[in-house]
Design a protein around this motif. Sequence first.
Motif, PDB file in Angstrom:
ATOM      1  N   UNK A 161       0.861  -1.185   0.000  1.00 40.01           N
ATOM      2  CA  UNK A 161       0.000   0.000   0.000  1.00 40.01           C
ATOM      3  C   UNK A 161       0.893   1.230   0.000  1.00 40.01           C
ATOM      4  N   UNK A 162       0.648   2.175  -0.925  1.00 41.02           N
ATOM      5  CA  UNK A 162       1.454   3.390  -0.951  1.00 41.02           C
ATOM      6  C   UNK A 162       0.620   4.568  -1.440  1.00 41.02           C
ATOM      7  N   UNK A 163       1.196   5.763  -1.361  1.00 44.44           N
ATOM      8  CA  UNK A 163       0.593   7.012  -1.830  1.00 44.44           C
ATOM      9  C   UNK A 163      -0.782   7.264  -1.222  1.00 44.44           C
ATOM     10  N   UNK A 164      -0.877   7.061   0.088  1.00 45.79           N
ATOM     11  CA  UNK A 164      -2.112   7.381   0.797  1.00 45.79           C
ATOM     12  C   UNK A 164      -3.245   6.400   0.613  1.00 45.79           C
ATOM     13  N   UNK A 165      -2.966   5.225   0.053  1.00 43.02           N
ATOM     14  CA  UNK A 165      -4.030   4.235  -0.155  1.00 43.02           C
ATOM     15  C   UNK A 165      -4.527   3.684   1.171  1.00 43.02           C
ATOM     16  N   UNK A 166      -5.749   3.184   1.147  1.00 40.70           N
ATOM     17  CA  UNK A 166      -6.362   2.638   2.357  1.00 40.70           C
ATOM     18  C   UNK A 166      -6.764   1.185   2.130  1.00 40.70           C
ATOM     19  N   UNK A 167      -6.616   0.403   3.184  1.00 41.68           N
ATOM     20  CA  UNK A 167      -7.053  -0.992   3.184  1.00 41.68           C
ATOM     21  C   UNK A 167      -8.123  -1.133   4.244  1.00 41.68           C
ATOM     22  N   UNK A 168      -9.298  -1.598   3.832  1.00 38.38           N
ATOM     23  CA  UNK A 168     -10.393  -1.787   4.789  1.00 38.38           C
ATOM     24  C   UNK A 168     -10.837  -3.230   4.772  1.00 38.38           C
ATOM     25  N   UNK A 169     -10.984  -3.814   5.965  1.00 34.82           N
ATOM     26  CA  UNK A 169     -11.523  -5.158   6.111  1.00 34.82           C
ATOM     27  C   UNK A 169     -12.902  -5.054   6.743  1.00 34.82           C
ATOM     28  N   UNK A 205       3.848   5.646   3.082  1.00 37.84           N
ATOM     29  CA  UNK A 205       3.287   6.926   2.640  1.00 37.84           C
ATOM     30  C   UNK A 205       1.940   7.268   3.273  1.00 37.84           C
ATOM     31  N   UNK A 206       1.875   7.208   4.597  1.00 42.28           N
ATOM     32  CA  UNK A 206       0.658   7.622   5.323  1.00 42.28           C
ATOM     33  C   UNK A 206      -0.571   6.818   4.943  1.00 42.28           C
ATOM     34  N   UNK A 207      -0.390   5.583   4.548  1.00 47.26           N
ATOM     35  CA  UNK A 207      -1.533   4.721   4.247  1.00 47.26           C
ATOM     36  C   UNK A 207      -2.214   4.289   5.548  1.00 47.26           C
ATOM     37  N   UNK A 208      -3.457   3.843   5.422  1.00 45.75           N
ATOM     38  CA  UNK A 208      -4.243   3.470   6.596  1.00 45.75           C
ATOM     39  C   UNK A 208      -4.861   2.090   6.419  1.00 45.75           C
ATOM     40  N   UNK A 209      -5.051   1.416   7.548  1.00 47.61           N
ATOM     41  CA  UNK A 209      -5.788   0.156   7.567  1.00 47.61           C
ATOM     42  C   UNK A 209      -6.933   0.304   8.560  1.00 47.61           C
ATOM     43  N   UNK A 210      -8.110  -0.091   8.137  1.00 47.16           N
ATOM     44  CA  UNK A 210      -9.266  -0.042   9.012  1.00 47.16           C
ATOM     45  C   UNK A 210      -9.898  -1.417   9.068  1.00 47.16           C
ATOM     46  N   UNK A 211     -10.134  -1.914  10.287  1.00 48.15           N
ATOM     47  CA  UNK A 211     -10.785  -3.209  10.469  1.00 48.15           C
ATOM     48  C   UNK A 211     -12.158  -3.009  11.090  1.00 48.15           C
TER      49      UNK A 211
END
Length: 731
Positions: free
Chosen positions: A647-655, A673-679
């Motif tokens: 994950x790069x360039x501010x992308x987000x991963x959500x589960x 790069x300030x990416x986020x993961x949300x569960x």
Amino acid sequence: MTRPKVYVLVSILLALLCCKEIIAQKQIYVPNGGTFTPKGQLNVLVVYAGFTNDNDPKAPLYNDENWPSSEQFPKYSEEIFYSDPSKFSDTATDKSLSNFFYQMSRDSEDPLKIVGHKLPIRIDVQATNKGNAKGWGYYFRKVFNKLDSLPNIDWQKFDQRKNNPNYRFDNSKTGPDGMLDFVIVVFRFNGNPPYGTTTRFRNGWGASTLFATADLKNNGPHSFVDDVIHIRTGFSIARGINGVSGIRGFFLHENAHEMYEMPHVFGTNGAVGNKFNVTNGWGMMGINKMLYCANAWERWLLGWIDIKYDLKNAKDNGEYILGDYLTTGDAIRIEIPETDGKQHLWIENHQGKSVFDERDDWNGKRFPEKPRDLLMFIESMPSTRLKTPGVNDMDHVNGIRTLCASGNFDYTYEDNFTKTWLVGDNPIFDFKVGAENPLAGYSDISEIRLDYMKKDFRKDPKRKALKDGIIWTRHNHGNELGCTPCKSERVYNFKQNGKLNMGFLGKNAGFVSGDKLNLSSNPMITNTPKYYQRPDSITPYFLNGLQIEVLEKLDDGSIKIKVEFDHFTIDTSTRYAGNIELKNINKTESDIDLIVANKSTLLVNKSGVANQRVERGEGTGDHVRPSLFTIGYMAKMQIDARSKMVLSEGSRLRLKQGSVLELNPKSRLEITDSCQIKLDQDAKILVSKKARIKGLKTGKHLYKLSKSEKKACSFSKYKHVWMRAKSATRE
């Protein structure tokens, strides 16, 4: 007196049959047609008209090459329709509209045979500034008024059907009704005010459906009710000087609107609808830029062909052979998974065996060769003949998206643009082709969306690139939401890397032996997402297990392909950008919906092309929303050994709830790069021994289970288990 039970039962059955017959009469069935049923012989009256002003030798267009004013009819008048029904033949090679409709429908039981009969003389009327201001309806009524004085016209030849079936009945054998079946009026005009006048026409260039209706006195040999003949159905074609290909392209376009309520597709008339990425294509709405033929969805909808292979799920996995599309009518329709049967992939085999496997225009040394072999498009139009597309249905505007075999990419460009006579008045940008972008990128045949004009750009004397932070759009013809002069800010992809390659005409669109489309190919097969101006976003691309492999071309030009619905593996490194969602799509025992395998890398980063109208921050020129990768409800994703997801360039991963991301031994998940993961609740990231998460820090949204909690939850084989803090207790 009590009626016998048998009598009552018979009465009920008769009543039900009557109701069924009434319902059937009212039900829409598209092959019945709107203005006329597209089968059988249809006699059309063609009226050529002009302005007396332009008969003056001083008129600028007096000696126009397509239609000199001294001539009654344009030079191409014999190239539009057959005047003799005996000309219809399976082996005919002319490009007339009569032959077009016959060849497109010849595989049906009763092919459409349009016979055009010219009115014996041209009818000229006087043009005035006052008349121009009133609009085209004024002049067409004047033409019709003159028809009354013409003697011995066999009007009955043009009244063989009951008009306007409106999809409720077959009018091909219904008989006369006192109305002419179809009238076409072609004006000798090129878009400028006629000689001696200065006022432009109020309602544009004057090409649409019939601008005026008329009731004519019958001076012919046949009797009608009250000796009056009605004109209600047909076309008004103003720009008769445009030439034969212009007339044919216009007729196909407008007739598609009228015959089966086709909305604008392929970006025609600047239309966008609720789509953001628009492509060129082929079909009756496409103005013949790519190929001069109807596409398989159109021919099927109108009852001209049946679908040879209609594939829906993994039970249909197998190999299939497609003959040449235009000579055999062969086509494959494949339901796109996760679209509830509302979107389909269509495949046609184009071997150039028909004159309609060419372009009607845009030919010659300056233009690239025509697309060949397998052409594919994703259709989000009606999947039943019991529903019309709807001219103004925003779900169906641009509801056909063509796949391009050369792939999708990021594009950059210089601010300034040029123009060239080759493509009319369209702006030409020099696009630089960037990184592969299989899902969200643009291709050779895309209309590229960019901010290059202000809404009021006409007020700028130089009319150069004037960005205003908004990519102006219009939904459909006549429903303008953006700037009037440019209609929609999207441009054809004609110039790349300093070379005018005319890629928009589709030279690189065809798929050949060895090509394979799946989760790691470029392009990919996915649904066509919707775009909404509020909140200025695009709905997800839903991943699926569909794989198409082109196996071989046979000696007769037929092409064998292999279709699988259950290929859930990314087996070569690829890049995803945009709004992506993985649903619970694998219903097999393994139940893994997506596997990153074979030492591959799945990169999720920011797209390099626009995906929203309004720039992200005033003056930034940034029209790209960061990517979002969602693992949907109860879906499972796995990263295999020596493979990774980045994950790069501010992308987000959500589960989402109940979803799982599992990292097998020696796999990696990299966060930069300030990416986020949300569960969401009960979602899990399972990290095996020797697997690694790089760059992930424990925060409020993540919780690492203790050894005792892992053991209690049966996760003891994993090195780490990440969950939402509120749900990290017990299973």
